[in-house]
Design a protein around this motif. Structure first.
Motif, PDB file in Angstrom:
ATOM      1  N   MET A 196       0.830  -1.203   0.000  1.00 31.90           N
ATOM      2  CA  MET A 196       0.000   0.000   0.000  1.00 31.90           C
ATOM      3  C   MET A 196       0.866   1.255   0.000  1.00 31.90           C
ATOM      4  O   MET A 196       0.557   2.242  -0.683  1.00 31.90           O
ATOM      5  N   ILE A 197       1.955   1.217   0.740  1.00 30.96           N
ATOM      6  CA  ILE A 197       2.878   2.355   0.756  1.00 30.96           C
ATOM      7  C   ILE A 197       3.498   2.555  -0.625  1.00 30.96           C
ATOM      8  O   ILE A 197       3.654   3.690  -1.097  1.00 30.96           O
ATOM      9  N   TRP A 198       3.840   1.453  -1.287  1.00 32.44           N
ATOM     10  CA  TRP A 198       4.381   1.547  -2.638  1.00 32.44           C
ATOM     11  C   TRP A 198       3.373   2.214  -3.581  1.00 32.44           C
ATOM     12  O   TRP A 198       3.722   3.102  -4.359  1.00 32.44           O
ATOM     13  N   ILE A 199       2.122   1.800  -3.517  1.00 31.56           N
ATOM     14  CA  ILE A 199       1.097   2.391  -4.383  1.00 31.56           C
ATOM     15  C   ILE A 199       0.963   3.886  -4.105  1.00 31.56           C
ATOM     16  O   ILE A 199       0.988   4.715  -5.028  1.00 31.56           O
ATOM     17  N   GLY A 200       0.819   4.238  -2.833  1.00 31.50           N
ATOM     18  CA  GLY A 200       0.664   5.633  -2.478  1.00 31.50           C
ATOM     19  C   GLY A 200       1.854   6.468  -2.898  1.00 31.50           C
ATOM     20  O   GLY A 200       1.693   7.586  -3.426  1.00 31.50           O
ATOM     21  N   SER A 201       3.052   5.939  -2.690  1.00 29.88           N
ATOM     22  CA  SER A 201       4.260   6.676  -3.043  1.00 29.88           C
ATOM     23  C   SER A 201       4.356   6.901  -4.547  1.00 29.88           C
ATOM     24  O   SER A 201       4.686   8.006  -5.002  1.00 29.88           O
ATOM     25  N   ILE A 202       4.089   5.858  -5.326  1.00 29.99           N
ATOM     26  CA  ILE A 202       4.179   5.980  -6.778  1.00 29.99           C
ATOM     27  C   ILE A 202       3.177   7.019  -7.299  1.00 29.99           C
ATOM     28  O   ILE A 202       3.515   7.902  -8.103  1.00 29.99           O
ATOM     29  N   LEU A 203       1.939   6.927  -6.839  1.00 28.97           N
ATOM     30  CA  LEU A 203       0.906   7.836  -7.345  1.00 28.97           C
ATOM     31  C   LEU A 203       1.167   9.282  -6.917  1.00 28.97           C
ATOM     32  O   LEU A 203       0.928  10.221  -7.686  1.00 28.97           O
ATOM     33  N   LEU A 204       1.660   9.473  -5.695  1.00 29.11           N
ATOM     34  CA  LEU A 204       1.954  10.829  -5.220  1.00 29.11           C
ATOM     35  C   LEU A 204       3.175  11.403  -5.929  1.00 29.11           C
ATOM     36  O   LEU A 204       3.178  12.589  -6.319  1.00 29.11           O
ATOM     37  N   LEU A 205       4.215  10.597  -6.110  1.00 22.38           N
ATOM     38  CA  LEU A 205       5.411  11.083  -6.798  1.00 22.38           C
ATOM     39  C   LEU A 205       5.126  11.384  -8.261  1.00 22.38           C
ATOM     40  O   LEU A 205       5.639  12.359  -8.821  1.00 22.38           O
ATOM     41  N   TYR A 206       4.300  10.562  -8.888  1.00 17.84           N
ATOM     42  CA  TYR A 206       3.920  10.813 -10.281  1.00 17.84           C
ATOM     43  C   TYR A 206       3.151  12.131 -10.394  1.00 17.84           C
ATOM     44  O   TYR A 206       3.400  12.950 -11.280  1.00 17.84           O
ATOM     45  N   TYR A 207       2.246  12.321  -9.484  1.00 16.43           N
ATOM     46  CA  TYR A 207       1.473  13.564  -9.398  1.00 16.43           C
ATOM     47  C   TYR A 207       2.395  14.765  -9.225  1.00 16.43           C
ATOM     48  O   TYR A 207       2.294  15.770  -9.948  1.00 16.43           O
ATOM     49  N   ALA A 208       3.324  14.647  -8.289  1.00 16.33           N
ATOM     50  CA  ALA A 208       4.246  15.752  -8.029  1.00 16.33           C
ATOM     51  C   ALA A 208       5.131  16.024  -9.244  1.00 16.33           C
ATOM     52  O   ALA A 208       5.378  17.192  -9.598  1.00 16.33           O
ATOM     53  N   ALA A 209       5.612  14.970  -9.887  1.00 16.14           N
ATOM     54  CA  ALA A 209       6.499  15.146 -11.036  1.00 16.14           C
ATOM     55  C   ALA A 209       5.811  15.911 -12.162  1.00 16.14           C
ATOM     56  O   ALA A 209       6.394  16.836 -12.748  1.00 16.14           O
ATOM     57  N   LEU A 210       4.578  15.548 -12.472  1.00 16.45           N
ATOM     58  CA  LEU A 210       3.890  16.202 -13.584  1.00 16.45           C
ATOM     59  C   LEU A 210       3.563  17.661 -13.291  1.00 16.45           C
ATOM     60  O   LEU A 210       3.466  18.473 -14.220  1.00 16.45           O
ATOM     61  N   PHE A 211       3.409  18.009 -12.013  1.00 18.37           N
ATOM     62  CA  PHE A 211       3.056  19.380 -11.675  1.00 18.37           C
ATOM     63  C   PHE A 211       4.254  20.245 -11.300  1.00 18.37           C
ATOM     64  O   PHE A 211       4.167  21.473 -11.376  1.00 18.37           O
ATOM     65  N   LEU A 212       5.367  19.628 -10.909  1.00 16.92           N
ATOM     66  CA  LEU A 212       6.481  20.416 -10.386  1.00 16.92           C
ATOM     67  C   LEU A 212       7.712  20.451 -11.291  1.00 16.92           C
ATOM     68  O   LEU A 212       8.510  21.391 -11.204  1.00 16.92           O
ATOM     69  N   ILE A 213       7.891  19.432 -12.127  1.00 15.95           N
ATOM     70  CA  ILE A 213       9.075  19.398 -12.981  1.00 15.95           C
ATOM     71  C   ILE A 213       8.784  20.157 -14.281  1.00 15.95           C
ATOM     72  O   ILE A 213       7.865  19.793 -15.025  1.00 15.95           O
ATOM     73  N   PRO A 214       9.548  21.211 -14.575  1.00 17.58           N
ATOM     74  CA  PRO A 214       9.276  22.002 -15.785  1.00 17.58           C
ATOM     75  C   PRO A 214       9.692  21.275 -17.059  1.00 17.58           C
ATOM     76  O   PRO A 214      10.714  20.591 -17.095  1.00 17.58           O
ATOM     77  N   VAL A 215       8.885  21.419 -18.083  1.00 11.65           N
ATOM     78  CA  VAL A 215       9.177  20.870 -19.407  1.00 11.65           C
ATOM     79  C   VAL A 215       9.696  22.009 -20.275  1.00 11.65           C
ATOM     80  O   VAL A 215       9.060  23.069 -20.337  1.00 11.65           O
ATOM     81  N   PRO A 216      10.836  21.836 -20.929  1.00 13.98           N
ATOM     82  CA  PRO A 216      11.377  22.915 -21.757  1.00 13.98           C
ATOM     83  C   PRO A 216      10.348  23.445 -22.758  1.00 13.98           C
ATOM     84  O   PRO A 216       9.733  22.684 -23.497  1.00 13.98           O
TER      85      PRO A 216
END
Length: 383
Positions: free
Chosen positions: A167-187
């Motif tokens: 369950m921790i793996w699922i939560g971590s993956i989904l939260l990190l994916y969410y954060a990556a798409l919103f926080l990492i800038p695309v050139p």
């Protein structure tokens, strides 16, 4: 057929809380229901649109296409359901392997080999005839490849982590994916751009994924979306644990239902900021479809294995036991043309707008009859 099946847990699940594995008709039937829509059922429903005066028929037909980008239709649920069912099978088959003396290394090797075979079959499926001498034109990612990778990683997680750990793996993956798409800038686009052109997923695929991308600049089966997608298979492993446990049937149904409602609820709330999007495999999409899969498993298990209304499930069971066969067969056999050759002389008396509907129905029945022949001969093709 157990489309991709092995399954077990970190600890020996042969303890008091778990009973000896037995094949559940509901799992095969649900897999068959899913495959029916892939192998002609959805086309038949789509062609029904506008042919009757029933509004609900037209609405169902509109649910058999994918949204252009954001949004959700029932057709978006088909592939996630298959990933989920692959996970449901794992606790049964992995624990069976452990009980017969297979160690973890052997189980890893078996699942790794299956993954490679499925990746290869997926490349063949998506590219036939394969342009061997023009590798830049080959699409390397596929449905089968995604299933193989998801099942292999889920096997590793299942054999090495407790339920809480997974369950921790699922939560971590989904939260990190969410954060990556919103926080990492695309050139050229910045951070948080979820458009087809500006999202992080597509940019990574353009930089790292060789060959052809499905939409030219984007591929929904690419590299980064594999991470949230595999969470569906991990969720399925929880359903498998519930089904093979020693709990009373009523308690099993309660857990399946509660898990489904919880996942759907969280997914809908999350979608207020992270839209439901199959192409992005957004975290909200994963939880919405994972919750729906729990609820469908609840319904099929209740009707078939608990209340024992089994006769209606045979139609789907025949398909579910040979799902890989028909998935590949539907790509390489033109059932629609065969239906036209065999039945056009019969349905020609119907109004012309219905010809396509009847041809699609005939093709769907040919698919089922082929699988029924294999079923009677006890031929079940596995990887």
């Amino acid at each position: 057929m157990n489309f991709l099946g092995l399954g077990s847990s970190k600890k020996k699940n042969t303890s008091a809380g778990v009973k000896k594995s037995k094949r559940l008709l509901s799992i095969d039937a649900l897999r068959g229901f899913d495959m029916l829509l892939i192998s002609g059922g959805a086309l038949f429903i789509r062609r029904m649109e506008g042919k009757t005066e029933w509004g609900w028929v037209d609405w169902v037909a509109t649910q058999m296409t994918h949204p252009a980008w954001h949004g959700f239709t029932f057709y978006d649920f088909i592939f996630p359901l298959f990933l989920f069912i692959a996970g449901v099978s794992l606790p049964f088959s992995l624990n069976k392997g452990l009980s017969t003396g297979m160690g973890k290394p052997l189980l890893y090797r078996k699942m790794f080999r299956r993954m490679l075979i499925l990746i290869g079959l997926g490349i063949l499926y998506k590219n036939a005839p394969v342009s061997i001498f023009e590798p830049s034109g080959i699409r390397y990612v596929s449905v089968l490849g995604r299933i193989g990778i998801a099942v292999f990683i889920t096997t590793f997680l299942y054999l090495n982590f407790s339920k809480k750990g997974r369950m921790i793996w699922i939560g971590s993956i989904l939260l990190l994916y969410y954060a990556a798409l919103f926080l990492i800038p695309v050139p050229g686009h910045g951070a948080g751009d979820l458009s087809l052109e500006g999202n992080l997923v597509g940019w990574i695929d353009r930089q790292l994924l060789p060959g052809r991308l499905l939409q030219g600049s984007y591929d929904e089966l690419g590299l980064l979306t594999q991470l949230p997608a595999l969470c569906l298979t991990v969720l399925g492993s929880f359903a498998g644990d519930i089904l093979r446990s020693n709990r009373e049937d009523g308690m099993k149904l309660q857990w399946l239902f509660m898990a489904g409602v919880a996942c759907v609820g969280i997914g809908l709330v999350w979608s207020l900021h992270f839209p439901v999007n199959k192409h992005l495999w957004s975290s909200s999409f994963i939880l919405l479809t994972g919750g729906m899969a729990f609820l469908f498993m609840f319904g099929f298990y209740a009707l078939i294995d608990v209340l024992e209304y089994k006769k209606w499930a045979f139609f789907f069971q025949v398909i579910g036991l040979n799902s890989l066969t028909i998935y590949l067969g539907y790509r390489f056999i033109d059932f629609s043309e065969t239906s036209h050759l065999l039945f056009a002389g019969i349905y020609s008396i119907a109004p012309e707008p219905w010809h396509g509907v009847l041809q699609a129905f005939g093709a769907m029945m040919l698919v089922w009859l082929l699988l029924y022949f294999l079923y009677k001969k006890k031929i079940f093709i596995k990887v």
